[in-house]
Design an enzyme around this catalytic site. Structure first.
Site, PDB file in Angstrom:
ATOM      1  CE  LYS A  26      -2.775  -2.557  -0.423  1.00 20.71           C
ATOM      2  NZ  LYS A  26      -3.807  -2.446  -1.444  1.00 20.71           N
ATOM      3  CD  GLU A  49      -7.187   3.419   0.033  1.00 22.40           C
ATOM      4  OE1 GLU A  49      -7.471   3.645  -1.170  1.00 22.40           O
ATOM      5  OE2 GLU A  49      -6.225   2.706   0.381  1.00 22.40           O
ATOM      6  CG  HIS A  82      -4.692  -0.637   3.956  1.00 23.46           C
ATOM      7  ND1 HIS A  82      -4.944  -0.173   2.678  1.00 23.46           N
ATOM      8  CD2 HIS A  82      -3.836   0.253   4.501  1.00 23.46           C
ATOM      9  CE1 HIS A  82      -4.285   0.947   2.467  1.00 23.46           C
ATOM     10  NE2 HIS A  82      -3.595   1.219   3.556  1.00 23.46           N
ATOM     11  CG  ASN A  83      -7.051  -1.627  -0.319  1.00 25.33           C
ATOM     12  OD1 ASN A  83      -6.061  -1.273   0.318  1.00 25.33           O
ATOM     13  ND2 ASN A  83      -6.977  -2.027  -1.572  1.00 25.33           N
ATOM     14  CB  SER A 126      -0.915   0.021   1.228  1.00 27.46           C
ATOM     15  OG  SER A 126      -1.663   1.229   1.256  1.00 27.46           O
TER      16      SER A 126
END
Length: 466
Positions: A183, A190, A186-187, A128
């Site tokens: 990940k 986000e 995480h996105n 990222s």
């Protein structure tokens, strides 16, 4: 030049940036792209770093250029292209060679590939930070066999971002697809963080009548406080930028239709399978989907009139609402990761994940230091119950309530902020209303229920109706 021990396939924006980062850190690297002109262009534009880059004309040349046991990073589109590339590599690689998929892979695909008996080693690796992060220091989340991560860790930790304490933001997350799962979450965070900032921006623009310059000043000020983060920082820069063609604020020239690559949607879907409530992320995904329906939105405005009306909100109140929303969103994300660790038997380390997210990645934020400390103190406790964050929420909650109440009363769409507040109110209610739902389920389906007094009477007195 020393013979490279690592290679990279896929010289798009991210792949090129990552290759240059590896070379800049002193590691020779072999590179290959299916379009030879792209490979040549990367070397031609690498400047002084070109001496550490070995361009390959064919896949066989790439493999031959790397000293065994080889490590090859894939920076190609997720899905079938990865399967195709693995199949193309198979004839050239030895059993001890390692392929690292560093794309935005679905973690289920990573699990499948690891279980498929590939004729070489395989590692899933979430990266990222966008182009800037890939070039100068990303956050890296690896999943697979720990021994495979240890092989490439010297390179990956060298190229990773550094937190304020100097710790590299790169770590092994756990087995199989754990790295790509982290990940993915995480996105999802986000998506939610961006949506809450956008909602706050909308209140400033449409509810408080602020122009882009004034909004930029407010974001700049917030970035010196608890909201200090990459997304707040760039929001200040975005709202300050002028359109070189018209001279107007650039933000005012952009169509309000947001794209997406699907990772936020994956997070929402997987949360349902895990029974892990993440309503802020789900609301953010929904809002992006609605943003794409421009024609329908215009028809809705024509039929029902423009929705947003002026409302009386103070900048400090908006800041407190965003602080509360951010904490609630991260709490949901970490709880989802904990649920996945239990479901899949992964050794996911929540404090380590928070520390990896402190720099390099899109959701990097000053709050993550305190989140890492709170999770290290008690990983099983929901983040909203950690004393530091419970105190912050108590302080910020009135602002969130006021923003959601006034905003919705005046027609402002606040799906992420409102969803965070509703989740919090559910989480703080010891006696909720699900007893009605369970009674209904027993009435029409004889599903039974538990009594408050503990007596053995699993069904209600309503009997069967059909």
């Amino acid at each position: 030049m020393e013979r490279p021990r690592i290679g990279l396939i896929g010289l798009g924006t991210m792949g090129t940036a990552l290759a240059l980062n590896i070379a800049e850190r002193g590691f020779p690297i072999a590179i290959w792209n299916r379009t030879a002109q792209v490979t040549a262009k990367v070397v031609a534009q690498a400047g002084m770093l070109a001496d550490r880059i070995v361009p390959a004309q064919t896949l066989a040349d790439l493999v031959a250029a790397i000293a065994p046991p080889r490590a090859i990073i894939l920076m190609i589109p997720a899905g079938q292209p990865v399967d195709d590339q693995l199949a193309a590599l198979a004839p050239y690689l030895d059993r001890d060679d390692l392929v690292c998929d560093a794309g935005n892979a679905d973690f289920h695909d990573t699990d499948r590939r690891m279980a498929a008996g590939l004729p070489f080693r395989f590692l899933g690796m979430g990266i990222s930070g966008g182009e800037e992060g890939a070039r100068h220091g990303p956050a890296i989340m690896a999943g697979g066999d720990r021994a495979d991560w240890d092989r490439v860790a010297p390179v990956m930790t060298a190229i990773a971002a550094r937190a304020d304490d100097g710790t590299p933001c790169a770590a092994w997350m756990g087995q199989a697809g754990a790295g790509h799962f982290v990940k993915m979450v995480h996105n999802g965070i986000e998506y939610a963080d961006m949506q809450m900032i956008a909602e706050t921006y909308g209140l400033m623009r449409d509810g408080m009548g602020m122009d882009a310059a004034a909004i930029s000043d407010l974001f700049t000020g917030w970035n010196d406080g608890p909201l200090k983060s990459y997304l707040i920082e760039i929001s200040a820069q975005i709202t300050a930028a002028a359109d070189p063609r018209t001279g107007r604020p650039m933000i005012d020239m952009i169509l309000d239709r947001a794209g997406q690559k699907g990772t936020g949607r994956w997070t929402a879907v997987e949360a349902q399978h895990l029974a892990a409530p993440i309503p802020v992320i789900e609301a953010a995904v929904m809002a992006r989907n609605v943003s794409a329906r421009l024609g329908e939105r215009l028809a809705g405005e024509a039929r029902f009139g423009p929705a947003p009306q002026p409302c009386d909100l103070a900048p400090d109140t908006l800041e407190q609402a965003l602080i509360a929303g951010k904490i609630l969103c991260y709490a949901q994300g970490f709880a989802m990761i904990a649920a996945a660790a239990q479901r899949f038997g992964w050794s996911l380390d929540l404090p380590r994940i928070a520390r990896v997210w402190r720099a390099g990645c899109i959701i990097r934020s000053a709050m993550l230091n305190d989140m890492a400390a709170a999770l290290a103190e008690n990983p099983a406790r929901n983040l909203i119950l950690a004393p530091f964050f419970a105190d912050l929420i108590e302080t910020a909650l009135p602002g969130l309530r006021q923003v959601v109440a006034q905003g919705t009363a005046h027609g402002h769409a606040l799906p992420a902020l409102a969803s965070g507040l509703m989740w919090f109110d559910l989480m703080r209610t010891g006696r909720g209303t699900a007893n009605m739902i369970q009674a209904q389920r027993d009435f029409f389906g004889a599903h039974g229920f538990q009594r408050l007094d503990g007596l053995a009477d699993p069904h209600g007195p309503w009997g069967r109706t059909i």
